[in-house]
Design a protein around this motif. Sequence first.
Motif, PDB file in Angstrom:
ATOM      1  N   ILE A  59      -1.031   8.188   1.607  1.00 57.34           N
ATOM      2  CA  ILE A  59      -1.148   7.138   0.578  1.00 57.34           C
ATOM      3  C   ILE A  59      -2.609   6.920   0.207  1.00 57.34           C
TER       4      ILE A  59
ATOM      5  N   ILE B 192       8.675   5.084  -2.010  1.00 60.05           N
ATOM      6  CA  ILE B 192       8.153   5.936  -0.928  1.00 60.05           C
ATOM      7  C   ILE B 192       8.118   5.163   0.386  1.00 60.05           C
ATOM      8  N   ARG B 193       7.558   3.965   0.351  1.00 58.84           N
ATOM      9  CA  ARG B 193       7.435   3.177   1.587  1.00 58.84           C
ATOM     10  C   ARG B 193       8.809   2.801   2.147  1.00 58.84           C
ATOM     11  N   ASP B 194       9.726   2.431   1.249  1.00 60.62           N
ATOM     12  CA  ASP B 194      11.072   2.041   1.693  1.00 60.62           C
ATOM     13  C   ASP B 194      11.805   3.211   2.327  1.00 60.62           C
TER      14      ASP B 194
ATOM     15  N   GLY C  17      -2.047   8.318  -3.142  1.00 60.39           N
ATOM     16  CA  GLY C  17      -1.262   7.210  -3.677  1.00 60.39           C
ATOM     17  C   GLY C  17      -1.473   6.983  -5.166  1.00 60.39           C
TER      18      GLY C  17
ATOM     19  N   TRP D  51      10.503   5.962   3.633  1.00 60.67           N
ATOM     20  CA  TRP D  51       9.862   6.315   4.905  1.00 60.67           C
ATOM     21  C   TRP D  51      10.332   5.392   6.019  1.00 60.67           C
ATOM     22  N   ALA D  52      10.362   4.083   5.725  1.00 62.10           N
ATOM     23  CA  ALA D  52      10.769   3.108   6.741  1.00 62.10           C
ATOM     24  C   ALA D  52      12.202   3.354   7.198  1.00 62.10           C
TER      25      ALA D  52
ATOM     26  N   LEU E  72       5.593   4.044  -5.410  1.00 62.25           N
ATOM     27  CA  LEU E  72       4.990   3.756  -4.104  1.00 62.25           C
ATOM     28  C   LEU E  72       5.903   2.884  -3.255  1.00 62.25           C
ATOM     29  N   GLN E  73       6.593   1.941  -3.882  1.00 58.20           N
ATOM     30  CA  GLN E  73       7.522   1.101  -3.128  1.00 58.20           C
ATOM     31  C   GLN E  73       8.714   1.906  -2.648  1.00 58.20           C
TER      32      GLN E  73
ATOM     33  N   ARG F  63       1.272   9.379   7.225  1.00 56.37           N
ATOM     34  CA  ARG F  63       1.706   8.726   5.982  1.00 56.37           C
ATOM     35  C   ARG F  63       0.650   7.776   5.443  1.00 56.37           C
ATOM     36  N   PHE F  64      -0.068   7.100   6.327  1.00 59.03           N
ATOM     37  CA  PHE F  64      -1.161   6.235   5.881  1.00 59.03           C
ATOM     38  C   PHE F  64      -2.215   7.046   5.131  1.00 59.03           C
TER      39      PHE F  64
ATOM     40  N   GLU G  14       2.978   7.676  11.392  1.00 62.53           N
ATOM     41  CA  GLU G  14       2.345   6.540  10.722  1.00 62.53           C
ATOM     42  C   GLU G  14       0.943   6.911  10.243  1.00 62.53           C
TER      43      GLU G  14
END
Length: 202
Positions: free
Chosen positions: A53, A68-70, A57, A72-73, A65-66, A49-50, A46
């Motif tokens: 970005i 990427i976040r999806d 980012g 990763w989750a 970006l969305q 990755r924070f 976490e």
Amino acid sequence: MKDREISLLVEEVNEFCLNASIKGFHYTRAIPEQILKLGLTCRTGEEIRFNFIKDYGHLFSKTELQIIRDKWASQFDQRQQQSRDNYIFFNFTTSALYNVGAEPLLLNFGGEQIYMPFYECDNISSILKDLGSPMILKCNLDPGFLNTFSEYPWGKIAVSSYHTMCNPEACRVDQDGYKSVDVHSNQIEILLYDSIKDFSRI
């Protein structure tokens, strides 16, 4: 030599190594100046990755970006977090340079905690391949802080490595290992992958 003699040799060499410094190889694509400043730090995925970005980012569209976040989750669930967070991984020979095991780490920026879900995302993947420099980090490590996955690991690696010097067809033992303690920059020799002409001399 008989099998028992080899086993005793492996045990004796391993005991010697426990009181020495172990060379560990960490393959990565990163910013050399950051390694010189910070070394290798134990962080959660976490955190990694924070910071990615925050720093990079702006290179991606809102849609990317969305994605990427999806991804990763989806990729980094609780099991993945338990097996990766706050660990720094190493090899103890350079075999991965010949069997392509190191290739994804050298090609893609940020380590597996960043790039793993994006093999089929061409634009995102191409940006990750443009960032940083491919490096082999040759680290001086205290074996007391290393975790491995077999008995007498240092003896097996050392004896089999010597065997391949006598017989190139022999099997060379290597394995992953990890530690959960930072590696300071003064313990690291940075080898720029693109400038190395003979990996056997590392």
